[in-house]
Motif scaffolding. Structure first.
Motif, PDB file in Angstrom:
ATOM      1  N   GLN A   1       0.854  -1.184   0.000  1.00 28.97           N
ATOM      2  CA  GLN A   1       0.000   0.000   0.000  1.00 28.97           C
ATOM      3  C   GLN A   1       0.899   1.246   0.000  1.00 28.97           C
ATOM      4  OE1 GLN A   1      -3.396  -1.013   0.004  1.00 28.97           O
ATOM      5  NE2 GLN A   1      -2.321  -2.980  -0.064  1.00 28.97           N
ATOM      6  N   ILE A   2       0.868   1.996  -1.080  1.00 29.20           N
ATOM      7  CA  ILE A   2       1.719   3.170  -1.233  1.00 29.20           C
ATOM      8  C   ILE A   2       0.903   4.409  -0.879  1.00 29.20           C
ATOM      9  CG2 ILE A   2       3.255   4.439  -2.772  1.00 29.20           C
ATOM     10  CD1 ILE A   2       4.064   1.510  -2.315  1.00 29.20           C
ATOM     11  N   CYS A   3       1.381   5.183   0.093  1.00 29.23           N
ATOM     12  CA  CYS A   3       0.600   6.293   0.654  1.00 29.23           C
ATOM     13  C   CYS A   3       1.404   7.593   0.568  1.00 29.23           C
ATOM     14  CB  CYS A   3       0.250   6.013   2.120  1.00 29.23           C
ATOM     15  SG  CYS A   3      -0.311   4.319   2.454  1.00 29.23           S
ATOM     16  N   SER A   4       1.018   8.496  -0.299  1.00 27.09           N
ATOM     17  CA  SER A   4       1.744   9.762  -0.411  1.00 27.09           C
ATOM     18  C   SER A   4       1.054  10.845   0.400  1.00 27.09           C
ATOM     19  CB  SER A   4       1.864  10.197  -1.870  1.00 27.09           C
ATOM     20  OG  SER A   4       0.612  10.573  -2.403  1.00 27.09           O
ATOM     21  N   VAL A   5       1.858  11.697   0.996  1.00 27.10           N
ATOM     22  CA  VAL A   5       1.361  12.835   1.771  1.00 27.10           C
ATOM     23  C   VAL A   5       1.876  14.107   1.113  1.00 27.10           C
ATOM     24  CG1 VAL A   5       1.340  13.979   4.013  1.00 27.10           C
ATOM     25  CG2 VAL A   5       1.394  11.471   3.903  1.00 27.10           C
TER      26      VAL A   5
ATOM     27  N   LEU B   1      -3.083   2.470  -3.994  1.00 30.95           N
ATOM     28  CA  LEU B   1      -2.450   3.784  -3.970  1.00 30.95           C
ATOM     29  C   LEU B   1      -3.319   4.750  -3.171  1.00 30.95           C
ATOM     30  CD1 LEU B   1      -1.359   4.222  -7.699  1.00 30.95           C
ATOM     31  CD2 LEU B   1       0.150   3.804  -5.747  1.00 30.95           C
ATOM     32  N   TYR B   2      -2.700   5.406  -2.207  1.00 32.85           N
ATOM     33  CA  TYR B   2      -3.371   6.444  -1.431  1.00 32.85           C
ATOM     34  C   TYR B   2      -2.608   7.746  -1.646  1.00 32.85           C
ATOM     35  CZ  TYR B   2      -5.314   2.541   1.360  1.00 32.85           C
ATOM     36  OH  TYR B   2      -5.934   1.395   1.788  1.00 32.85           O
ATOM     37  N   SER B   3      -3.341   8.850  -1.711  1.00 32.00           N
ATOM     38  CA  SER B   3      -2.681  10.159  -1.761  1.00 32.00           C
ATOM     39  C   SER B   3      -3.499  11.117  -0.919  1.00 32.00           C
ATOM     40  CB  SER B   3      -2.548  10.674  -3.202  1.00 32.00           C
ATOM     41  OG  SER B   3      -3.802  10.659  -3.871  1.00 32.00           O
ATOM     42  N   SER B   4      -2.823  12.120  -0.372  1.00 34.41           N
ATOM     43  CA  SER B   4      -3.499  13.091   0.481  1.00 34.41           C
ATOM     44  C   SER B   4      -2.978  14.477   0.161  1.00 34.41           C
ATOM     45  CB  SER B   4      -3.303  12.755   1.962  1.00 34.41           C
ATOM     46  OG  SER B   4      -1.932  12.715   2.302  1.00 34.41           O
TER      47      SER B   4
ATOM     48  N   LEU C   1      -5.152  10.867   6.670  1.00 33.74           N
ATOM     49  CA  LEU C   1      -4.909   9.658   5.890  1.00 33.74           C
ATOM     50  C   LEU C   1      -4.580   8.476   6.802  1.00 33.74           C
ATOM     51  CD1 LEU C   1      -4.474   8.111   3.256  1.00 33.74           C
ATOM     52  CD2 LEU C   1      -2.147   9.044   3.173  1.00 33.74           C
ATOM     53  N   ALA C   2      -3.754   8.727   7.819  1.00 31.54           N
ATOM     54  CA  ALA C   2      -3.406   7.647   8.750  1.00 31.54           C
ATOM     55  C   ALA C   2      -4.647   7.120   9.458  1.00 31.54           C
ATOM     56  CB  ALA C   2      -2.378   8.146   9.761  1.00 31.54           C
TER      57      ALA C   2
END
Length: 323
Positions: free
Chosen positions: A113-117, A166-169, A178-179
């Motif tokens: 799970q790729i999570c961009s901030v 894919l997550y982005s915030s 997001l967390a």
């Protein structure tokens, strides 16, 4: 809890010139989650293939593990925080970090799970992972991001976007939202609410919320008198007010205030006040306030008036009013 055999691993990338809150916010929530029994192991990665110390905002961060020491899978999360804009704007940034980008693409293919901030979305985009995918980033960079990565499906005015793994915030503090969003996916809403309360987050924002609260919108101007009016309205929602009293507050005529407010904000005083009331009412109702109490706190005469206002601005009502 057996931390030697965790169910989930949360990796936090620490690139040079990282924005501190971008990684510290989500990292603290995941740390807090472990205190509440979540079977998670938190790890901090260098963007280079060596153990190194990273300096950002005058603070040195050490004991980082090299990214290529790990292979990620579906039960792993990788948070990629934002960094100073001038860094990824430099020509050759992607080429200079090609080995990491190739590693990132492998982890995505492995199901991590790729999570961009915030501007961490640029690193993900350099790897081509947002091609044909929905995503978002900080509102200040929307135009630049779309121009540089035209194959991405960039969504404006979105706080959190999920597309597959894919997550982005959006920006900075949205990493905290997001967390919480991910913790709710993993452990349920009751658990996520406990974590929010533990870190004193009174308002949890979701993927459907806009990047900017109305309390922050319409402030991109330099007229101090209009800022004073906006501050007064936001801080005195429960009080009855009218244009004459607002104008007197900033030593203007009502007509001049109406004209200037519309000129610098793009909306009327009345529309702005309604937007403030709607957002505040939704916050209060979401936190469990009674309808009558929310109405009074927003300066409305009755529950019916609040209901009409919500219908007008949100086209939906709280579940307890439906049916």
């Amino acid at each position: 809890m057996n931390t030697n055999n965790p169910k989930y691993r949360a990796f936090f990338l620490i690139p040079p010139e990282v924005q501190l809150l971008d990684f510290a916010g989500p990292a603290h929530l995941f740390y807090e989650a472990t205190l509440y029994g979540a079977n998670i192991k938190n790890l901090f990665l260098s963007m280079s293939a060596t153990h190194e110390e990273v300096t950002c905002a005058g603070v040195s961060l050490g004991k980082l593990q090299p990214y290529d020491a790990f292979e990620l899978g579906p039960d792993d999360l990788l948070f990629i925080p934002g960094l100073e804009g001038w860094i990824f704007a430099e020509p050759g940034y992607a080429a200079k970090n090609q080995e990491f980008i190739l590693w990132l693409k492998d982890q995505y293919r492995n199901g991590a799970q790729i999570c961009s901030v915030c501007t961490g979305a640029y690193i993900v985009a350099f790897a081509g992972l947002f091609n044909g995918k929905n995503c978002t980033t900080h509102w200040k960079y929307l135009e630049d991001f779309q121009n540089r990565f035209p194959q991405s499906k960039l969504l404006a005015d979105r706080l959190i976007v999920k597309d597959g793994n894919l997550y982005s915030s959006a920006g900075v503090s949205s990493g905290i939202d997001l967390a919480l969003f991910i913790l709710e996916e993993l452990f349920g809403p009751v658990f996520a609410t406990k974590i929010a309360k533990a870190v004193v987050i009174y308002l949890r924002r979701t993927d459907s919320d806009p990047q900017l609260s109305v309390f922050l919108q319409y402030r991109n101007h330099l007229d101090n008198r209009i800022h004073q009016v906006q501050d007064y309205l936001a801080q005195n929602l429960a009080k009855k007010t009218n244009l004459d009293s607002l104008a007197a507050h900033v030593h203007m005529s009502p007509r001049n205030l109406s004209r200037l407010f519309k000129k610098v904000t793009g909306i009327t005083v009345g529309s702005y006040l309604e937007k403030l009331r709607v957002e505040r009412a939704v916050q209060l109702l979401s936190d469990g306030s009674k309808v009558s109490a929310a109405s009074l706190a927003c300066g409305l005469r009755s529950s019916n008036q609040l209901r009409s206002l919500l219908k007008k601005h949100t086209h939906s009502l709280p579940s307890e009013w439906q049916g």
